[in-house]
Each structure stands twice: as structure tokens, then as C-alpha cells.
Design an enzyme around this catalytic site. Structure first.
Site, PDB file in Angstrom:
ATOM      1  N   ALA A 158      -5.594  -1.493   8.542  1.00  0.00           N
ATOM      2  CA  ALA A 158      -4.656  -0.668   7.761  1.00  0.00           C
ATOM      3  C   ALA A 158      -4.831  -1.010   6.288  1.00  0.00           C
ATOM      4  CB  ALA A 158      -3.227  -0.973   8.185  1.00  0.00           C
ATOM      5  N   LYS A 159      -4.629  -0.021   5.442  1.00  0.00           N
ATOM      6  CA  LYS A 159      -4.670  -0.277   4.002  1.00  0.00           C
ATOM      7  C   LYS A 159      -3.220  -0.469   3.566  1.00  0.00           C
ATOM      8  CE  LYS A 159      -6.680   1.709  -0.199  1.00  0.00           C
ATOM      9  NZ  LYS A 159      -7.309   0.505  -0.724  1.00  0.00           N
TER      10      LYS A 159
END
Ligand code: PMP
Length: 305
Positions: A158-159
Site C-alpha cells: 500500500a502507498k
């Protein structure tokens, strides 16, 4: 890097003046890093401004949010339309685009699911992240002592906002030591990525990049580079790399939205040299795509008007 202000920011469905796009000091994300975001670029083309792989970036935003138990308050289509409207409202030909979805004001503590989820999109003109000179002649990288995150911590899949504290530590460490960018290793000692870029090495004409399982963000530029390579009949392998694989590489480069395709001319004071033929070919094709001159990958550009 200073942010050049423009007129409007999109916040929770409305265009607001730049200076009024504010949050409360008790915003959950400010305390715990509980947000997810994207970095996207809009390029000037002969057919007007176009956002590079906008839908793919927003789909990644949706996946990042899902990993962190957040539901996007808007659909990907709504966010894409909002992005284009915002670029038009600010009358920009080319810009960086930063959507962010974060836990807002209303609750504290580490069980965040009751906090409201806010959403904003900002755009501003932003030049080459690692400098034009870096794109042309390559940069000096150093392996950081700070390790990359892995799947059982704040997953790099995930960013998410909070994980960038780790990238900041690596970036500060190597910048203070006089280098341009950090290379991060995972806890098994394999190369994962730069502080904000994916990494590629070339040896014997073959392109290698660490697999996602080595603690790597699924970069959209990384994917683009792999597709370009396939189109140019350059062999690509996703394989684990050690730091010494980088030391003896014929060529190496970083890929990322902010940085674009940036050759690495030196790593840990081992000379790799001026950008080589594979890097140059990839850079040239990437430029053709983002400037709207490529038939095969023309669909990667989503026009603002
Ligand atoms: N790795 C990290 C840690 C990043 O922050 C980024 C930038 N988003 C990338 C890789 C490259 O991803 P992309 O090509 O999608 O910008």
C-alpha cells in the site's frame, strides 16, 4: 522542496482556494500517519494536458485504502473526473497530482475505524524530482542502513502516509552523506527499492528488477518500463538482487512518477558510468509515450479535456 501554490485544491467534493485547504491539528492522520495517497503526473501534449495512467493510479489508491480498512469516499471514476476538473480550473499544462485519502478529525487512539475519512486532490507544477541533470547524466546512489518495510509490518504493497517516515530516514541518511538517492535493502539483505522509486539493473542486455515480494511498491512506472522492454524485445526478469549485483551492473536506473526514469551512475562509490544503451532506449520510449507520440501505449494518456 518548496511547493508552488496554484489557485484551487479539490477537497471532499469541492474546489476550495489553495490557502483554505486546511485540516484540524487533531486530524487522526497527522498523529498516526493514517492515510493513503498517490503521486501522478499530468504532461503537456499537442492534444492538451494528459494524465499518465490516471485510472491505474486511482485503482492503486483504492487498493491502498482497502489494505488500511478505509473505503474510498468516491469512486475511481469520480476521482478521475475531479482530477481533470481541478487541472482545468488551475489552467495547468503539466503538473504533479497528489490525491490523498486520510482519517480526519473526530477520534483519537489506535482503533481508527470511527474517524471520518477525508479526501483531497492537489496539483502543482513540479520539475524532475532528482533533477534534469540526473535524468541526463545519472545520479549517485547509496545503500541506506535503514531497511525497507516488509509484508508483515506496514506493508509496502500500500502507498500509505506513515510508511514514508521510513523512506525519509533513508533519504536523510544518504543526503547527509552527500549522495542523491537511497537504495533500500529488505531484512533478508536483498535490494528492494529507492526511497520513492523502483529500481532496475541491466546485465548482459537483460533487465532485472526485484519482485514485489522483496518489499516493493507495485510501481506504475515500473510496470510501464517492463512493458516498454517487452515491446523493444529486451528480456526482463523479476528476480532478487543483492547490493553487489548493483555494483557489477552494466547499467542501473530508478523508475517512479516523480523521478521518471533516472540512470544511476554510481552506487556506494562503485562507478556504473554514464547512462547505457538499454537505459537510453527505455528513457526515449518513455518520453515518447508521456508526450503523446507513441501509438502502442497511447491509451496510457488520459486527456484532461
Ligand atoms: N517505490 C516507492 C516507495 C514509491 O514511493 C514510489 C512512488 N510512488 C515508487 C516506488 C514508484 O511508483 P510509481 O512508479 O507508481 O510512481
Amino acid at each position: 522542496m518548496p511547493i508552488p501554490a496554484v489557485e484551487k485544491i479539490w477537497m471532499n467534493g469541492e474546489l476550495v482556494p489553495w490557502a483554505e485547504a486546511k485540516v484540524h491539528v487533531l486530524t487522526h492522520a497527522l498523529h498516526y500517519g493514517s492515510g493513503v495517497f498517490e503521486g501522478i503526473r499530468c504532461y503537456k501534449t499537442v492534444r492538451g494536458p494528459a494524465v499518465f495512467r490516471l485510472t491505474d493510479h486511482l485503482e492503486r489508491l483504492r487498493r491502498s485504502a482497502k489494505i488500511h480498512y478505509m473505503e474510498l469516499p468516491y469512486s475511481v471514476d469520480e476521482l478521475a473526473a475531479a482530477t481533470c476538473a481541478l487541472i482545468r480550473a488551475n489552467r495547468l499544462d503539466a503538473c504533479y497530482v497528489r490525491p490523498i485519502v486520510f482519517r480526519g478529525y473526530g477520534e483519537m487512539g489506535l482503533y481508527p475505524l470511527g474517524a471520518p475519512v477525508d479526501c483531497a486532490i492537489a496539483v502543482w507544477p513540479w520539475g524532475a524530482y532528482l533533477g534534469e541533470e540526473g535524468i541526463e547524466h545519472g545520479i549517485r546512489a547509496k545503500v541506506a542502513s535503514i531497511q525497507s518495510l516488509d509484508a508483515n509490518s506496514i506493508t509496502p504493497a500500500a502507498k500509505a502516509c506513515g510508511q514514508y517516515l521510513n523512506s525519509c530516514l533513508a533519504k536523510i541518511e544518504v543526503t547527509k552523506a552527500g549522495y542523491d538517492e537511497a537504495v533500500m535493502l529488505n531484512r533478508h539483505g536483498f535490494v528492494s527499492q529507492g526511497s520513492g522509486e523502483n529500481i532496475f539493473a541491466v546485465r548482459g542486455g537483460r533487465l532485472c528488477t526485484p519482485p514485489l515480494s522483496d518489499g516493493v511498491l507495485e510501481g506504475i512506472t515500473r510496470d510501464t518500463v517492463m512493458r516498454i522492454a517487452a515491446s523493444l524485445d529486451i528480456e526482463v526478469r523479476e528476480q532478487s538482487l543483492t547490493r553487489s549485483d548493483l555494483y557489477v551492473a552494466d547499467e542501473a536506473f530508478f523508475s517512479g512518477t516523480a523521478a521518471e526514469v533516472v540512470p544511476i551512475r554510481e552506487i556506494d562509490d562503485h562507478r556504473i558510468g554514464e547512462p547505457g544503451p538499454v537505459t537510453r532506449q527505455i528513457q526515449r520510449r518513455f518520453r515518447d509515450i508521456i508526450e503523446g507520440r507513441d501509438g502502442e501505449f497511447g491509451h496510457f494518456l488520459e486527456y484532461v479535456s
